[in-house]
Write a protein that holds these residues in place. Structure first.
Motif, PDB file in Angstrom:
ATOM      1  N   UNK A 129      34.884  41.965  30.182  1.00 49.57           N
ATOM      2  CA  UNK A 129      34.442  41.812  31.569  1.00 49.57           C
ATOM      3  C   UNK A 129      34.562  43.162  32.261  1.00 49.57           C
ATOM      4  N   UNK A 130      33.669  43.400  33.211  1.00 52.07           N
ATOM      5  CA  UNK A 130      33.713  44.609  34.040  1.00 52.07           C
ATOM      6  C   UNK A 130      33.556  44.191  35.497  1.00 52.07           C
ATOM      7  N   UNK A 131      34.430  44.709  36.350  1.00 51.18           N
ATOM      8  CA  UNK A 131      34.293  44.493  37.791  1.00 51.18           C
ATOM      9  C   UNK A 131      33.677  45.755  38.390  1.00 51.18           C
ATOM     10  N   UNK A 132      32.483  45.613  38.927  1.00 47.56           N
ATOM     11  CA  UNK A 132      31.743  46.737  39.505  1.00 47.56           C
ATOM     12  C   UNK A 132      32.203  46.918  40.952  1.00 47.56           C
ATOM     13  N   UNK A 145      23.429  42.311  43.221  1.00 47.05           N
ATOM     14  CA  UNK A 145      22.167  42.225  42.474  1.00 47.05           C
ATOM     15  C   UNK A 145      22.348  42.738  41.047  1.00 47.05           C
ATOM     16  N   UNK A 146      23.073  43.839  40.908  1.00 44.79           N
ATOM     17  CA  UNK A 146      23.262  44.458  39.594  1.00 44.79           C
ATOM     18  C   UNK A 146      23.986  43.518  38.636  1.00 44.79           C
ATOM     19  N   UNK A 147      25.019  42.831  39.099  1.00 40.09           N
ATOM     20  CA  UNK A 147      25.841  42.038  38.173  1.00 40.09           C
ATOM     21  C   UNK A 147      25.155  40.752  37.725  1.00 40.09           C
ATOM     22  N   UNK A 191      27.966  32.261  43.766  1.00 39.40           N
ATOM     23  CA  UNK A 191      27.391  32.550  42.448  1.00 39.40           C
ATOM     24  C   UNK A 191      28.462  32.873  41.410  1.00 39.40           C
ATOM     25  N   UNK A 192      29.733  32.879  41.838  1.00 41.18           N
ATOM     26  CA  UNK A 192      30.865  33.205  40.973  1.00 41.18           C
ATOM     27  C   UNK A 192      30.749  34.605  40.389  1.00 41.18           C
ATOM     28  N   UNK A 193      30.240  35.505  41.224  1.00 41.14           N
ATOM     29  CA  UNK A 193      30.074  36.894  40.809  1.00 41.14           C
ATOM     30  C   UNK A 193      30.954  37.857  41.584  1.00 41.14           C
ATOM     31  N   UNK A 194      31.345  37.512  42.794  1.00 41.77           N
ATOM     32  CA  UNK A 194      32.250  38.356  43.575  1.00 41.77           C
ATOM     33  C   UNK A 194      33.669  37.859  43.359  1.00 41.77           C
ATOM     34  N   UNK A 195      34.563  38.768  42.940  1.00 38.03           N
ATOM     35  CA  UNK A 195      35.922  38.348  42.587  1.00 38.03           C
ATOM     36  C   UNK A 195      37.000  39.026  43.422  1.00 38.03           C
ATOM     37  N   UNK A 196      36.614  39.914  44.341  1.00 38.23           N
ATOM     38  CA  UNK A 196      37.624  40.607  45.152  1.00 38.23           C
ATOM     39  C   UNK A 196      37.004  41.188  46.410  1.00 38.23           C
ATOM     40  N   UNK A 197      37.847  41.378  47.424  1.00 33.96           N
ATOM     41  CA  UNK A 197      37.480  42.107  48.639  1.00 33.96           C
ATOM     42  C   UNK A 197      37.895  43.564  48.433  1.00 33.96           C
ATOM     43  N   UNK A 198      36.972  44.471  48.616  1.00 33.04           N
ATOM     44  CA  UNK A 198      37.275  45.883  48.437  1.00 33.04           C
ATOM     45  C   UNK A 198      36.051  46.634  47.923  1.00 33.04           C
ATOM     46  N   UNK A 199      36.151  47.847  47.739  1.00 32.56           N
ATOM     47  CA  UNK A 199      37.340  48.660  47.681  1.00 32.56           C
ATOM     48  C   UNK A 199      37.715  49.082  49.090  1.00 32.56           C
ATOM     49  N   UNK A 200      38.913  48.753  49.517  1.00 30.21           N
ATOM     50  CA  UNK A 200      39.334  49.100  50.867  1.00 30.21           C
ATOM     51  C   UNK A 200      40.766  49.620  50.844  1.00 30.21           C
TER      52      UNK A 200
END
Length: 388
Positions: A129-132, A145-147, A191-200
């Motif tokens: 897995x990769x988190x963009x 869109x990319x993921x 869509x179960x594609x966003x897994x975090x708030x950030x980068x902040x």
């Protein structure tokens, strides 16, 4: 010939003396997948020994510990085995939207886009897995869109400290900008594609991009996104530990957890971060430059440890203290002589996450396979709880 000789030295199928990546244990039955893993690791070690492995062993630490981590070739074989002993990696932070992966460096185009080849190298190296990473509203939209292109890709939604000026510059003002971030976050979580708030977070090393007061104001504001979504936070900290921890402590009830990525702080700063139970530490090449960096990394409790590349940045370079633990360097070509089947010199990739593991496990004198699984579980607990 060396390959044939290496294979001929392996024990009969299913049985071998468990050395190397398994440790020095008594002879016992090994499942076929783990036998394949061991064979490929030994084969890669044999093929890479002259001169690359010799070079890494010349820098053997003073305590006599010899680096025994997987080579890049070995990691690919591990991933291919797919068995219970296969190592699995999650790159918690990769800037795959960067123009370098489109062939553009400093606004000059050198080669065709090669992001597909970059991803294939990652999957082959055992990256599951990769988190963009996204650092602005527009980037969050692009990241989401990319993921969509691969089930193994995920992303963050948030604003990097150096870009917090965008809140005030937005035509509708800061509240409208935050609301639009929330919309992207809502779409991505559905869509179960966003897994975090950030980068902040806060970055006082680059105040020429954004002043302290603006950074602090909008770092604090983004905890609202974490509270409303229930997502963990992907955090940035540079030369701002006191202010960072003050804001995080004031919002401790607003977020479930977070990782301070690319950590390169001092031991007292590490202790300050770890004092907040919901924070973990992300390690990449920038965390492993100096002897002091290595010692700080060694003080991170393994249950609070995560790994990343921060690609295309933060590669492990030949001048870095951690380099002596890297078993072999993959072949790379200059951008002017681009080969899609090779890495580009000076451009980091997610497949190099195996090198980060090599350094972390090597310096801590630990078993790479076991540590890799611990880090996997840590990462899943935070970002993929349904798999924990």
């Amino acid at each position: 010939r060396r390959a044939a000789n290496a294979l001929s030295r392996l024990a009969p199928a299913g049985r071998e003396r468990q050395r190397g990546c398994f440790g020095d244990r008594s002879e016992s039955h090994i499942p076929p997948a783990r036998l394949m893993q061991s064979c490929c690791v030994r084969l890669a070690s044999t093929l890479c020994r002259p001169p690359l492995l010799r070079r890494s062993l010349r820098g053997r630490p003073a305590d006599g510990h010899t680096p025994t981590a997987l080579s890049v070739v070995g990691a690919a074989a591990v991933a291919a085995s797919g068995g219970p002993g296969a190592m699995r990696f999650i790159d918690i932070g990769a800037n795959l939207l960067d123009s370098m992966y489109m062939g553009s460096y400093n606004d000059k185009t050198y080669h065709a886009p090669d992001i597909d080849a970059v991803l294939e190298r990652a999957w082959s190296a055992g990256v599951a897995k990769i988190i963009v990473t996204a650092g602005s509203l527009s980037e969050a939209r692009r990241a989401l869109e990319f993921v969509q292109r691969d089930a193994r890709l995920f992303c963050t939604v948030g604003v990097h400290p150096t870009r917090c000026g965008e809140f005030d510059a937005h035509p509708g003002g800061p509240d409208a900008y935050l609301a639009e971030l929330g919309d992207v976050l809502l779409e991505g979580t559905a869509a179960k594609k966003v897994v975090a708030v950030g980068e902040c977070g806060l970055d006082y090393d680059r105040l020429h991009f954004c002043d302290k007061d603006t950074q602090k104001k909008y770092f604090a504001l983004q905890f609202k996104l974490a509270k409303e979504s229930g997502l963990p936070m992907f955090l940035h900290l540079r030369a701002a530990c006191d202010d960072f921890m003050d804001i995080a402590a004031r919002h401790a009830g607003d977020f479930s957890g977070g990782v301070v990525h690319s950590f390169d702080g001092t031991l007292p700063e590490l202790q300050a971060v770890l004092a907040m139970d919901q924070l973990s530490i992300g390690i990449n090449g920038c965390s492993l430059k100096t002897a002091e960096n290595l010692d700080v990394m060694g003080a991170v409790p393994e249950e609070r440890l995560m790994l990343e590349t921060d690609s295309p940045w933060c590669e492990i370079r030949s001048t870095h203290a951690g380099k002596l633990h890297v078993a072999a360097q993959p072949e790379a070509k200059d951008r002017k002589k681009h080969d899609p089947d090779k890495q580009v010199k000076g451009r980091n990739e997610p497949c190099n996450l195996v090198q980060v593991l090599q350094v972390v496990a090597g310096h801590r004198a630990g078993d790479a396979e076991r540590l890799c699984e611990v880090v996997w579980r840590n990462t899943c607990r935070m970002f993929f709880p349904h798999e924990a």
